[in-house]
Design a protein around this motif. Sequence first.
Motif, short mmCIF file in Angstrom:
data_model
loop_
_atom_site.label_atom_id
_atom_site.label_comp_id
_atom_site.label_asym_id
_atom_site.label_seq_id
_atom_site.Cartn_x
_atom_site.Cartn_y
_atom_site.Cartn_z
N ASN A 103 0.84 -1.20 -0.13
CA ASN A 103 0.05 0.12 0.03
C ASN A 103 0.82 1.48 0.03
O ASN A 103 0.54 2.15 -0.55
N LEU A 104 1.83 1.14 0.95
CA LEU A 104 2.90 2.34 1.00
C LEU A 104 3.54 2.66 -0.47
O LEU A 104 3.47 3.83 -0.77
N GLU A 129 1.87 12.16 6.52
CA GLU A 129 0.64 12.45 5.90
C GLU A 129 -0.16 11.16 6.19
O GLU A 129 -1.52 10.87 6.45
N LEU A 130 0.69 9.91 5.86
CA LEU A 130 -0.01 8.55 5.93
C LEU A 130 -0.60 8.26 7.36
O LEU A 130 -1.50 7.73 7.63
N ASP A 131 0.31 8.53 8.34
CA ASP A 131 0.02 8.22 9.89
C ASP A 131 -1.11 8.97 10.12
O ASP A 131 -2.07 8.51 10.88
N LYS A 132 -1.18 10.33 9.73
CA LYS A 132 -2.40 11.07 10.14
C LYS A 132 -3.75 10.45 9.63
O LYS A 132 -4.84 10.22 10.30
N ASN A 133 -3.67 10.16 8.45
CA ASN A 133 -4.70 9.60 7.60
C ASN A 133 -5.09 8.05 8.11
O ASN A 133 -6.37 8.08 8.34
N LEU A 134 -4.15 7.22 8.44
CA LEU A 134 -4.63 6.10 9.07
C LEU A 134 -5.31 6.18 10.44
O LEU A 134 -6.37 5.46 10.71
N ALA A 135 -4.81 7.07 11.14
CA ALA A 135 -5.36 7.24 12.68
C ALA A 135 -6.89 7.77 12.27
O ALA A 135 -7.65 7.66 12.96
N PHE A 136 -6.75 8.66 11.41
CA PHE A 136 -8.27 9.25 11.09
C PHE A 136 -9.34 8.11 10.77
O PHE A 136 -10.47 8.30 10.92
N LEU A 163 -8.64 5.65 2.07
CA LEU A 163 -7.34 6.11 2.46
C LEU A 163 -6.46 6.69 1.12
O LEU A 163 -5.91 7.74 1.21
N GLN A 164 -6.66 5.86 -0.01
CA GLN A 164 -5.81 6.15 -1.09
C GLN A 164 -6.55 7.61 -1.62
O GLN A 164 -5.84 8.64 -2.01
N LEU A 165 -7.74 7.77 -1.65
CA LEU A 165 -8.33 9.19 -1.84
C LEU A 165 -7.74 10.04 -1.00
O LEU A 165 -7.47 11.37 -1.60
N GLY A 193 -14.24 9.76 6.35
CA GLY A 193 -13.25 9.95 5.33
C GLY A 193 -13.57 10.84 4.08
O GLY A 193 -12.65 11.82 3.81
N VAL A 194 -14.79 10.55 3.32
CA VAL A 194 -14.98 11.25 2.34
C VAL A 194 -15.50 12.78 2.67
O VAL A 194 -15.26 13.62 1.83
#
Length: 273
Positions: A103-104, A129-136, A163-165, A193-194
């Motif tokens: 994924n990364l 950015e990834l860590d922030k969105n994973l947590a969200f 997550l990709q979006l 997320g959306v």
Amino acid sequence: MSVLEIKDLHVRINDPEDQASREILKGVNLTLNTGETHAIMGPNGTGKSTLAETIMGNPSYEVTQGDVLIDGRSLIKLPVDERARAGLFLAMQYPVEIKGITNLEFMRAAINARRADDDQMSIRDFLAELDKNLAFLNMSESMARRYLNEGFSGGEKKRNEILQLMMIKPKFAMLDEIDSGLDIDALQVVAKGVNSMAAPDFGTLIITHYQRLLNYIKPDFVHVMMDGRIVKTGDAQLAIKLEDEGYAGLRDELGIKANLVDDDVTEAKSDDH
């Protein structure tokens, strides 16, 4: 502001079962501006997924008439990767598994493919950015290091699409039945997320059978597709009416001859590839 325009779009597909070419879209017209959320509803087999796949450039679908444009630029002759670079994103109904690519790796490559060589996102900024969105999205960090969708549950695949979006940040996102197979908790996370993407420079096209998703993601416009065309447009109240009354009444009101039962069979063959 950016504009996605679908003009008089006619699309056909070859049916391997009867070795015949069948027209699925029969003149679709739609304009989507950034800052807007549009929902497309309709019975099975009316061309909803075909519309999304065609906009994204799936070569299985042949455009016989019409055009798809972003900010006046025609996309019809462009391959999928160039359409993505132009700002399109498709969250697929059935996300595929890809072994050997994490994924990364996938997300960082997708982000940098849309950037100039001298403006590549650093691994440091990407991971932050990834860590922030994973947590969200309540996703574990380990999912970023797993192969793309491999071994993911249906709900995990849908969260991964969102997550990709959130990482790629396109101009326009098409979400093809992003709610299918989700329990209420997963649905709320996906909707969160959306909704977090809402901005003047982002537009959303949601394809769904059910009004329940629209309880969480409020559409500005709701379009109804039947027999390969958009036959009615309204606001969020239209989705509620359809949930209460179904499509048969609208079909009869508009004098559309499409058989809603037969359409279920048609979609299984062609509309939801």
